[in-house]
Design a protein around this motif. Structure first.
Motif, PDB file in Angstrom:
ATOM      1  N   LEU A   5       0.925  -1.124   0.013  1.00  0.00           N
ATOM      2  CA  LEU A   5       0.173   0.025   0.165  1.00  0.00           C
ATOM      3  C   LEU A   5       0.798   1.269   0.234  1.00  0.00           C
ATOM      4  O   LEU A   5       0.504   2.458  -0.028  1.00  0.00           O
ATOM      5  CB  LEU A   5      -0.744   0.118   1.270  1.00  0.00           C
ATOM      6  CG  LEU A   5      -1.875  -1.058   1.459  1.00  0.00           C
ATOM      7  CD1 LEU A   5      -2.832  -0.865   2.686  1.00  0.00           C
ATOM      8  CD2 LEU A   5      -3.094  -0.976   0.038  1.00  0.00           C
ATOM      9  N   THR A   6       2.133   1.239   0.065  1.00  0.00           N
ATOM     10  CA  THR A   6       3.069   2.296   0.216  1.00  0.00           C
ATOM     11  C   THR A   6       2.640   3.311  -1.075  1.00  0.00           C
ATOM     12  O   THR A   6       2.586   2.795  -2.047  1.00  0.00           O
ATOM     13  CB  THR A   6       4.612   1.959   0.315  1.00  0.00           C
ATOM     14  OG1 THR A   6       4.914   1.066  -0.856  1.00  0.00           O
ATOM     15  CG2 THR A   6       4.633   1.350   1.733  1.00  0.00           C
ATOM     16  N   THR A   7       2.818   4.474  -0.565  1.00  0.00           N
ATOM     17  CA  THR A   7       2.353   5.476  -1.446  1.00  0.00           C
ATOM     18  C   THR A   7       3.449   6.889  -1.235  1.00  0.00           C
ATOM     19  O   THR A   7       3.795   6.994  -0.101  1.00  0.00           O
ATOM     20  CB  THR A   7       1.279   6.086  -1.129  1.00  0.00           C
ATOM     21  OG1 THR A   7       0.081   5.041  -1.640  1.00  0.00           O
ATOM     22  CG2 THR A   7       0.884   7.305  -2.193  1.00  0.00           C
ATOM     23  N   THR A   8       3.991   7.528  -2.467  1.00  0.00           N
ATOM     24  CA  THR A   8       4.676   8.675  -2.190  1.00  0.00           C
ATOM     25  C   THR A   8       3.890   9.931  -2.760  1.00  0.00           C
ATOM     26  O   THR A   8       3.432   9.732  -3.685  1.00  0.00           O
ATOM     27  CB  THR A   8       5.885   8.516  -2.989  1.00  0.00           C
ATOM     28  OG1 THR A   8       6.724   7.445  -2.810  1.00  0.00           O
ATOM     29  CG2 THR A   8       6.938   9.707  -2.858  1.00  0.00           C
ATOM     30  N   TYR A   9       3.585  10.580  -1.725  1.00  0.00           N
ATOM     31  CA  TYR A   9       2.817  11.853  -1.886  1.00  0.00           C
ATOM     32  C   TYR A   9       3.580  13.150  -1.362  1.00  0.00           C
ATOM     33  O   TYR A   9       4.157  13.091  -0.683  1.00  0.00           O
ATOM     34  CB  TYR A   9       1.294  11.927  -1.022  1.00  0.00           C
ATOM     35  CG  TYR A   9       0.568  13.016  -1.109  1.00  0.00           C
ATOM     36  CD1 TYR A   9       0.057  13.358  -2.370  1.00  0.00           C
ATOM     37  CD2 TYR A   9       0.305  13.857   0.001  1.00  0.00           C
ATOM     38  CE1 TYR A   9      -0.725  14.482  -2.554  1.00  0.00           C
ATOM     39  CE2 TYR A   9      -0.580  14.840  -0.214  1.00  0.00           C
ATOM     40  CZ  TYR A   9      -1.230  15.375  -1.495  1.00  0.00           C
ATOM     41  OH  TYR A   9      -1.906  16.188  -1.620  1.00  0.00           O
ATOM     42  N   LEU A  10       3.568  14.026  -2.461  1.00  0.00           N
ATOM     43  CA  LEU A  10       4.529  15.192  -2.220  1.00  0.00           C
ATOM     44  C   LEU A  10       5.899  14.843  -1.745  1.00  0.00           C
ATOM     45  O   LEU A  10       6.314  15.515  -0.902  1.00  0.00           O
ATOM     46  CB  LEU A  10       3.887  16.255  -1.168  1.00  0.00           C
ATOM     47  CG  LEU A  10       2.305  16.807  -1.285  1.00  0.00           C
ATOM     48  CD1 LEU A  10       1.737  17.298  -0.020  1.00  0.00           C
ATOM     49  CD2 LEU A  10       2.490  17.801  -2.484  1.00  0.00           C
ATOM     50  N   GLY A  11       6.388  13.819  -2.229  1.00  0.00           N
ATOM     51  CA  GLY A  11       7.629  13.058  -2.048  1.00  0.00           C
ATOM     52  C   GLY A  11       7.866  12.675  -0.534  1.00  0.00           C
ATOM     53  O   GLY A  11       8.999  12.344  -0.149  1.00  0.00           O
ATOM     54  N   PRO A 106       4.249  12.478   8.793  1.00  0.00           N
ATOM     55  CA  PRO A 106       4.340  13.619   8.082  1.00  0.00           C
ATOM     56  C   PRO A 106       3.130  14.483   8.467  1.00  0.00           C
ATOM     57  O   PRO A 106       1.938  14.024   8.524  1.00  0.00           O
ATOM     58  CB  PRO A 106       4.302  13.228   6.483  1.00  0.00           C
ATOM     59  CG  PRO A 106       4.881  11.836   6.443  1.00  0.00           C
ATOM     60  CD  PRO A 106       4.330  11.416   7.793  1.00  0.00           C
ATOM     61  N   VAL A 107       3.533  15.798   8.531  1.00  0.00           N
ATOM     62  CA  VAL A 107       2.509  16.616   8.947  1.00  0.00           C
ATOM     63  C   VAL A 107       2.285  17.760   7.896  1.00  0.00           C
ATOM     64  O   VAL A 107       3.358  18.612   7.434  1.00  0.00           O
ATOM     65  CB  VAL A 107       2.561  17.493  10.520  1.00  0.00           C
ATOM     66  CG1 VAL A 107       1.666  18.347  10.636  1.00  0.00           C
ATOM     67  CG2 VAL A 107       2.763  16.384  11.392  1.00  0.00           C
ATOM     68  N   ILE A 108       0.996  17.907   7.295  1.00  0.00           N
ATOM     69  CA  ILE A 108       1.034  18.702   6.146  1.00  0.00           C
ATOM     70  C   ILE A 108       0.226  20.120   6.585  1.00  0.00           C
ATOM     71  O   ILE A 108      -0.853  19.810   7.044  1.00  0.00           O
ATOM     72  CB  ILE A 108       0.192  18.094   4.953  1.00  0.00           C
ATOM     73  CG1 ILE A 108       1.046  17.063   4.501  1.00  0.00           C
ATOM     74  CG2 ILE A 108      -0.026  19.149   3.933  1.00  0.00           C
ATOM     75  CD1 ILE A 108       0.197  16.076   3.470  1.00  0.00           C
ATOM     76  N   ASP A 132       5.918  19.262   6.925  1.00  0.00           N
ATOM     77  CA  ASP A 132       6.537  18.724   5.571  1.00  0.00           C
ATOM     78  C   ASP A 132       6.039  19.077   4.413  1.00  0.00           C
ATOM     79  O   ASP A 132       6.944  18.876   3.498  1.00  0.00           O
ATOM     80  CB  ASP A 132       6.095  17.033   5.915  1.00  0.00           C
ATOM     81  CG  ASP A 132       6.819  16.481   7.351  1.00  0.00           C
ATOM     82  OD1 ASP A 132       8.098  16.158   7.347  1.00  0.00           O
ATOM     83  OD2 ASP A 132       6.314  16.406   8.212  1.00  0.00           O
ATOM     84  N   ALA A 133       5.256  19.566   4.565  1.00  0.00           N
ATOM     85  CA  ALA A 133       4.559  19.954   3.093  1.00  0.00           C
ATOM     86  C   ALA A 133       3.441  20.899   3.481  1.00  0.00           C
ATOM     87  O   ALA A 133       2.972  21.126   4.684  1.00  0.00           O
ATOM     88  CB  ALA A 133       3.854  19.074   2.250  1.00  0.00           C
TER      89      ALA A 133
END
Ligand SMILES: Cc1cc2nc3c(=O)[nH]c(=O)nc-3n(C[C@H](O)[C@H](O)[C@H](O)COP(=O)(O)O)c2cc1C
Length: 335
Positions: A5-11, A106-108, A132-133
Motif C-alpha cells: 500500500l506504500t505511496t509517495t505523496y508530495l515526496g 508527516p504533517v501537512i 513537511d509540506a
C-alpha cells in the motif's frame, strides 16, 4: 494479504494512501493521536486563514460576503467562529510543534487565502515550524462582475507561484472544479509550482431561513455521490499533469477509495466520513481498499493507480460528452 500500500505523496513516503484531510478532527492533538492509532499515514491540519494572519492589520467586514469575495467555510461572525475552530497563528504553530514531536507521521500544514498579500510569508513560518509540506486552499467565490475569468485565474496562478517560491517544502493546491478549462488550469498550476492538486474543495452553500429571513450558513457533510465529479477529473488529469493528485469530496468507504485510486489518485482524503464515524473509520477505509485490491489480484496500489483513467480505458468518451449522452438515455422512469 500482502498488498503493497506504500505511496509517495508530495515526496513523502506514506504507509498507505488514505489521509485525513483538513477538518476539526485534525485541529486537536488528541484527535491526531487517535488518527495515528487508527493508522493515519500523514495528516493535513485545518487551514490557517489569511484573515487570521492579517487580523491585526486588516479591518474585516464580518458579513457573509466580504467585498467581492465570500468565504463560505467560516461564514457570518467570521472571527468568533474561526476562533472556535482554530485559535489563530500562535496556537497553530503549537499544534504543528506537538504533532511533529509527538507523532512520527508527516504533517501537512494548510493555508487558506486568496490575496497576494503579506500573509504569504506565513508559509515560511509554518515550514520553519517543521511541517513537511503545505496545502494551499484557494477558496474564492468570484462574485465581481468586473473581473473576467482570466483575471481570476491569473490571481490564482500568481498566488501559487509566489507562495511556492517562498518555501523549500512541497506545496499542494486545493482547488474547486469551477474553471472553464480545468485541464489547462491544472497544467498551469503545476507550472506555477504546485506539487499536487487536491480536488476538489467543497464550496459551502448558504441557505435562506424563511422564518428569520436571514442567510444561514449550515454545513452539510458530504455524500459518496460527490465523488463522481472528482473521479471524472482524476481520470482526465492522470498522466497529463506531472504533479500528484489527491482526491477529496465524497470518499466514505474503502470502495470509494478504490474508485479514486483506479481513476488516478495518488492519495485519497477523508473528512466527512471521519467526522461522522470517528477516527476508526480510517482503518476501515484502508482495510477496505487493501481487501478489494487483494480480491481483484493486484499486488500494490501503484499497480492499480490510474488503470481506469482517461488514458487507460478503451473509450475515454465516457468521461466526456458521450458519457453524458449515455447517462441521460440510460435512465428508466420507475413510475
Ligand atoms: C467541518 C469541516 C471543516 C473543514 N475545514 C477545512 C479547512 O480548514 N481547510 C480545508 O482545506 N478544508 C477543510 N474542510 C474540507 C475538507 O478537508 C474536505 O476537503 C471536504 O470536506 C471534502 O471531503 P469529504 O467529502 O471527505 O468531507 C473542512 C470540512 C469540514 C466538514
Amino acid at each position: 494479504m500482502t498488498i503493497d500500500l506504500t505511496t509517495t505523496y508530495l515526496g513523502l513516503d506514506l504507509a498507505h494512501p488514505v489521509v485525513p484531510s483538513a477538518s476539526p478532527l485534525t485541529a486537536d492533538i488528541d484527535h491526531i493521536h487517535a488518527l495515528v492509532a487508527a493508522g493515519a499515514p500523514a495528516v493535513v491540519l485545518p487551514s490557517l486563514f489569511e484573515e487570521q494572519i492579517e487580523h491585526d492589520a486588516m479591518a474585516i467586514d464580518h458579513s457573509l460576503e466580504v467585498g467581492a469575495d465570500g468565504f463560505g467555510e467560516s461564514a457570518e461572525g467570521f472571527f468568533p467562529e474561526l476562533d472556535d475552530y482554530n485559535t489563530g497563528p500562535d496556537d497553530y504553530l503549537e499544534l504543528i510543534r506537538r504533532a511533529k514531536s509527538e507523532t512520527s507521521i508527516p504533517v501537512i500544514g494548510s493555508l487558506n487565502g486568496v490575496s497576494n498579500g503579506g500573509w504569504i510569508r506565513y508559509a515560511q513560518t509554518l515550514a520553519d515550524q517543521g511541517v513537511d509540506a503545505l496545502e494551499l486552499n484557494i477558496y474564492r467565490v468570484a462574485a465581481d462582475p468586473g473581473r473576467t475569468g482570466a483575471d481570476v485565474e491569473k490571481d490564482y496562478l500568481d498566488l501559487v507561484e509566489r507562495l511556492s517560491a517562498r518555501v523549500d517544502i512541497p506545496v499542494a493546491v486545493k482547488i474547486g472544479p469551477y474553471f472553464s478549462s480545468l485541464a489547462d488550469m491544472a497544467q498551469r498550476f503545476e507550472a506555477a509550482g504546485a506539487a499536487a492538486l487536491v480536488i476538489f474543495n467543497r464550496f459551502y452553500q448558504p441557505d435562506i431561513d424563511l422564518e428569520t429571513l436571514g442567510v444561514t450558513p449550515n454545513l452539510v457533510l458530504s455524500s459518496p455521490v460527490e465523488l463522481r465529479l472528482v473521479l471524472r477529473w482524476l481520470a482526465i488529469l492522470y498522466g497529463r499533469v506531472g504533479c500528484d493528485l489527491a482526491a477529496t469530496s465524497g470518499v466514505h468507504s474503502g470502495e470509494d477509495a478504490v474508485k479514486a485510486l483506479l481513476a488516478g489518485a495518488t492519495v485519497v482524503m477523508s473528512a466527512s466520513a471521519l467526522l461522522a464515524h470517528g477516527p476508526g473509520r480510517l482503518t476501515e477505509l484502508r482495510d477496505g481498499l487493501a481487501r478489494w485490491l487483494d480480491d481483484h489480484g493486484y499486488d500494490s496500489v501503484a499497480q492499480a493507480r490510474g488503470s481506469l483513467s482517461y488514458q487507460a480505458v478503451p473509450d475515454p468518451g465516457v468521461f466526456e460528452r458521450v458519457g453524458y449522452m449515455k447517462t441521460l438515455t440510460s435512465y428508466v422512469p420507475t413510475w
